[in-house]
Design a protein around this motif. Structure first.
Motif, short mmCIF file in Angstrom:
data_model
loop_
_atom_site.label_atom_id
_atom_site.label_comp_id
_atom_site.label_asym_id
_atom_site.label_seq_id
_atom_site.Cartn_x
_atom_site.Cartn_y
_atom_site.Cartn_z
N GLN A 113 50.18 1.95 -44.46
CA GLN A 113 50.08 0.49 -44.58
C GLN A 113 50.70 -0.03 -45.87
OE1 GLN A 113 46.04 -0.98 -44.51
NE2 GLN A 113 46.64 -3.07 -45.03
N TYR A 114 50.38 0.60 -47.00
CA TYR A 114 50.79 0.07 -48.31
C TYR A 114 52.09 0.66 -48.84
CZ TYR A 114 46.20 -2.14 -48.63
OH TYR A 114 45.09 -2.92 -48.40
N ARG A 115 52.49 1.82 -48.35
CA ARG A 115 53.73 2.49 -48.74
C ARG A 115 53.94 2.52 -50.27
NH1 ARG A 115 56.29 3.92 -44.37
NH2 ARG A 115 55.94 2.85 -42.41
N PRO A 116 53.01 3.14 -50.98
CA PRO A 116 53.14 3.21 -52.45
C PRO A 116 54.25 4.18 -52.87
CG PRO A 116 51.32 4.57 -51.71
CD PRO A 116 51.81 3.84 -50.50
N ASP A 117 54.77 3.97 -54.07
CA ASP A 117 55.77 4.89 -54.62
C ASP A 117 55.15 6.27 -54.91
OD1 ASP A 117 57.68 2.89 -54.53
OD2 ASP A 117 57.34 2.27 -56.61
N HIS A 118 53.89 6.26 -55.36
CA HIS A 118 53.20 7.50 -55.70
C HIS A 118 51.75 7.41 -55.24
CE1 HIS A 118 56.53 8.51 -58.44
NE2 HIS A 118 56.43 7.28 -58.91
N THR A 119 51.15 8.57 -54.95
CA THR A 119 49.72 8.62 -54.63
C THR A 119 49.04 9.68 -55.48
OG1 THR A 119 50.09 10.20 -52.81
CG2 THR A 119 50.01 7.85 -52.24
N ILE A 120 47.83 9.37 -55.91
CA ILE A 120 46.99 10.30 -56.65
C ILE A 120 45.63 10.34 -55.97
CG2 ILE A 120 45.80 10.73 -58.85
CD1 ILE A 120 48.06 9.28 -60.28
N ALA A 121 45.06 11.52 -55.82
CA ALA A 121 43.70 11.66 -55.30
C ALA A 121 42.87 12.45 -56.30
CB ALA A 121 43.71 12.37 -53.95
N LEU A 122 41.63 12.01 -56.49
CA LEU A 122 40.72 12.69 -57.41
C LEU A 122 39.39 12.93 -56.71
CD1 LEU A 122 42.13 9.99 -59.03
CD2 LEU A 122 41.48 11.45 -60.96
N GLY A 123 38.84 14.14 -56.87
CA GLY A 123 37.57 14.47 -56.25
C GLY A 123 37.00 15.75 -56.81
N ASP A 124 35.76 16.06 -56.42
CA ASP A 124 35.08 17.23 -56.98
C ASP A 124 34.41 18.11 -55.94
OD1 ASP A 124 33.05 15.09 -56.59
OD2 ASP A 124 31.70 16.59 -57.43
N ALA A 125 34.39 17.69 -54.66
CA ALA A 125 33.59 18.38 -53.66
C ALA A 125 34.42 18.87 -52.48
CB ALA A 125 32.48 17.43 -53.17
N PRO A 126 33.85 19.77 -51.66
CA PRO A 126 34.59 20.28 -50.50
C PRO A 126 35.11 19.19 -49.57
CG PRO A 126 32.70 21.66 -50.91
CD PRO A 126 32.56 20.49 -51.84
N ASN A 127 34.38 18.08 -49.43
CA ASN A 127 34.85 17.03 -48.53
C ASN A 127 36.01 16.22 -49.11
OD1 ASN A 127 33.44 15.55 -50.43
ND2 ASN A 127 32.11 14.51 -48.98
N ASP A 128 36.45 16.59 -50.32
CA ASP A 128 37.63 15.95 -50.94
C ASP A 128 38.90 16.80 -50.78
OD1 ASP A 128 36.14 13.75 -52.03
OD2 ASP A 128 35.43 15.08 -53.62
N ILE A 129 38.76 18.02 -50.27
CA ILE A 129 39.88 18.96 -50.31
C ILE A 129 41.11 18.43 -49.58
CG2 ILE A 129 40.70 21.22 -49.52
CD1 ILE A 129 37.96 22.36 -50.26
N GLU A 130 40.95 17.95 -48.34
CA GLU A 130 42.12 17.45 -47.60
C GLU A 130 42.78 16.28 -48.32
OE1 GLU A 130 39.46 18.54 -43.87
OE2 GLU A 130 39.06 17.53 -45.77
N MET A 131 41.95 15.42 -48.91
CA MET A 131 42.48 14.27 -49.65
C MET A 131 43.29 14.74 -50.85
SD MET A 131 40.28 10.97 -50.97
CE MET A 131 39.49 11.76 -52.38
N LEU A 132 42.77 15.72 -51.57
CA LEU A 132 43.47 16.26 -52.75
C LEU A 132 44.79 16.91 -52.36
CD1 LEU A 132 40.37 17.88 -54.48
CD2 LEU A 132 41.66 15.94 -55.37
N GLU A 133 44.80 17.59 -51.22
CA GLU A 133 46.01 18.28 -50.79
C GLU A 133 47.03 17.35 -50.14
OE1 GLU A 133 44.26 22.81 -50.09
OE2 GLU A 133 44.47 21.48 -48.35
N THR A 134 46.60 16.17 -49.71
CA THR A 134 47.48 15.21 -49.06
C THR A 134 48.26 14.36 -50.07
OG1 THR A 134 46.08 15.10 -47.10
CG2 THR A 134 47.56 13.24 -47.46
N ALA A 135 47.65 14.06 -51.20
CA ALA A 135 48.27 13.18 -52.19
C ALA A 135 49.47 13.84 -52.87
CB ALA A 135 47.24 12.80 -53.26
#
Length: 263
Positions: free
Chosen positions: A191-213
């Motif tokens: 939707q937003y088409r950013p130039d860059h993405t960053i993901a931050l997290g600390d738990a197992p349910n953040d893993i896919e998000m961390l690996e996608t960014a």
């Protein structure tokens, strides 16, 4: 012609133990980085197991109500400026499925729907008024697991037959109909088409998000076992902080803004 300026950066952030301190529930230590994100025109999407009303309150307090949020571990999305009060039909269906689990396994899972607000407050450390918001669920059911690994597998296997999955978060085993933070993240990137993405997290349910960014940051959390090595760590795309919670969040964001020349 679309006159909307390009978005330089879109940040996806877990809350508890990441942007918000695990014990005090304060994000004050991240204030410098939050201000720096505003200054460079970046977006911030909060992504948490928290409910819509909970995240709406946090988002408003931190000044990011113009951005959507990912709620209940990706089971739903909170639109910008929305208070987060939703129809509970999906949650009620989830609870119905949960209550079909054989009693010897069902008794080992104590969900928020099995607790009153005082119990949720005691379990989470939240004030009672905030615990009431934590119980206003629309899509998912977090709870405490009190059985063995084998019993947990049997519990989740039974629920899987009804389309329900379980994910380990910072403190709870959360049940839902399967959508993840990374699923919602992909929708928002499209939707937003950013130039860059960053993901931050600390738990197992953040893993896919961390690996996608484009860039992932694992925030140190001394209150839980560290995450296993993730795809992207060997080439430096995913890093780990030394400082915990909002202090690590603040340090990482400021350093990444400098690297991306957005300061």
């Amino acid at each position: 012609m679309n006159s909307t300026p390009p978005l330089p950066l879109l940040v996806f952030s877990d809350l508890d133990g990441t942007l918000i301190d695990h014990q005090t529930y304060s994000a004050a230590a991240a204030d410098p980085a939050l201000k720096a994100l505003k200054s460079c025109g970046a977006g911030l999407v909060m992504a948490s197991s928290k409910t819509g009303p909970e995240i709406s309150r946090i988002r408003d307090a931190l000044g990011w109500s113009d951005w959507p949020a990912i709620i209940e571990n990706g089971a739903g999305v909170l639109p910008p400026k929305d208070a987060g009060l939703k129809d509970s039909a999906q949650y009620d269906q989830l609870r119905d499925h949960l209550n079909t689990v054989p009693q010897h396994l069902r008794s080992l899972f104590r969900g928020f729907g099995d607790m009153d607000a005082a119990d949720v407050a005691k379990t989470t450390g939240l004030p009672v008024d905030a615990a009431r918001l934590a119980k206003t669920r629309a899509f998912s059911e977090p709870g405490l697991w009190d059985g063995t690994v084998a019993q947990r597998a049997a519990f989740l296997d039974h629920l899987a037959g009804q389309g329900v999955t379980g994910r380990e978060g910072g403190r709870f085993l959360t049940l839902s109909f399967g959508q993840t933070k990374a699923d919602r993240m992909a929708e928002m990137i499209d939707q937003y088409r950013p130039d860059h993405t960053i993901a931050l997290g600390d738990a197992p349910n953040d893993i896919e998000m961390l690996e996608t960014a484009d860039i992932g940051v694992i925030i140190a959390n001394p209150h839980r076992a560290p995450l296993p090595p993730l795809k992207g760590e060997t080439d430096g795309r995913i890093t780990r902080t030394r400082l915990a919670g909002p202090q690590g969040w603040n340090q990482s964001i400021l350093a990444l803004l400098d690297t991306l020349q957005l300061t």
